[in-house]
Design an enzyme around this catalytic site. Sequence first.
Site, PDB file in Angstrom:
ATOM      1  N   ALA A  70      40.623  46.204  44.234  1.00 60.43           N
ATOM      2  CA  ALA A  70      40.060  45.005  44.853  1.00 60.43           C
ATOM      3  C   ALA A  70      40.960  43.819  44.521  1.00 60.43           C
ATOM      4  O   ALA A  70      41.688  43.834  43.526  1.00 60.43           O
ATOM      5  CB  ALA A  70      38.646  44.769  44.345  1.00 60.43           C
ATOM      6  N   GLY A 113      39.174  49.787  43.234  1.00 61.13           N
ATOM      7  CA  GLY A 113      38.658  49.850  44.595  1.00 61.13           C
ATOM      8  C   GLY A 113      39.475  50.756  45.494  1.00 61.13           C
ATOM      9  O   GLY A 113      38.946  51.358  46.428  1.00 61.13           O
ATOM     10  N   GLU A 116      38.246  54.171  44.829  1.00 62.97           N
ATOM     11  CA  GLU A 116      36.930  54.292  45.441  1.00 62.97           C
ATOM     12  C   GLU A 116      37.048  54.441  46.956  1.00 62.97           C
ATOM     13  O   GLU A 116      36.337  55.242  47.566  1.00 62.97           O
ATOM     14  CB  GLU A 116      36.077  53.088  45.068  1.00 62.97           C
ATOM     15  CG  GLU A 116      35.758  53.082  43.579  1.00 62.97           C
ATOM     16  CD  GLU A 116      35.046  51.835  43.110  1.00 62.97           C
ATOM     17  OE1 GLU A 116      34.241  51.290  43.895  1.00 62.97           O
ATOM     18  OE2 GLU A 116      35.278  51.416  41.968  1.00 62.97           O
ATOM     19  N   GLU A 136      38.979  49.217  35.661  1.00 57.85           N
ATOM     20  CA  GLU A 136      38.151  48.014  35.549  1.00 57.85           C
ATOM     21  C   GLU A 136      37.781  47.675  34.113  1.00 57.85           C
ATOM     22  O   GLU A 136      37.661  46.502  33.762  1.00 57.85           O
ATOM     23  CB  GLU A 136      36.864  48.167  36.384  1.00 57.85           C
ATOM     24  CG  GLU A 136      37.079  48.133  37.880  1.00 57.85           C
ATOM     25  CD  GLU A 136      37.381  49.486  38.511  1.00 57.85           C
ATOM     26  OE1 GLU A 136      37.239  49.602  39.734  1.00 57.85           O
ATOM     27  OE2 GLU A 136      37.762  50.438  37.790  1.00 57.85           O
TER      28      GLU A 136
END
Length: 172
Positions: A70, A113, A116, A136
């Site tokens: 992200a 992300g 994911e 993270e």
Amino acid sequence: AGSAFQYLLVQKTGAQKNVGLIQLNRPQALNALCEGLMAELQQALEAMESDPQVGAIVLTGSEKAFAAGADIKEMQNKTFQECYNGAFLEGWGKISVIRKPIIAAVNGYALGGGCELAMMCDIIYAGEKAQFGQPEILLGTIPGAGGTQRLARAVGKSLAMEMVLTGDRISA
């Protein structure tokens, strides 16, 4: 079709032009998943899904990064209330409900992300230089967008716990 997007290159490919190819195209940020890119990705996937000529979709990035996660710069100043009330990450789950098969072609980094996003696809093909991880914890947070649940299903509880709690990466 590719010119309609700022963060994606989109085309139909294959001998019969029946494969939708979506390439994440934010090389200066290692394809970091900003809100604009994710909105465009949802739009491109919905267009491919409604196109009767397209039978399958391939989602890819670059050799260096599928998606390095992200966009932290975009997120860093958001408060919990802004994220919660603004439905932050709400559109991410819609990717996993596209009915046509989505194949993630992963080379380079698929972190946070990006990992994911790859796991939301139906099939993952990983190149020799692919690196998967949920780093993270190194930023003082945990994976969002369903990453902890998908990772455990994909690699088993033990390896998922190790990756999430240490930030370690795994190769293809």
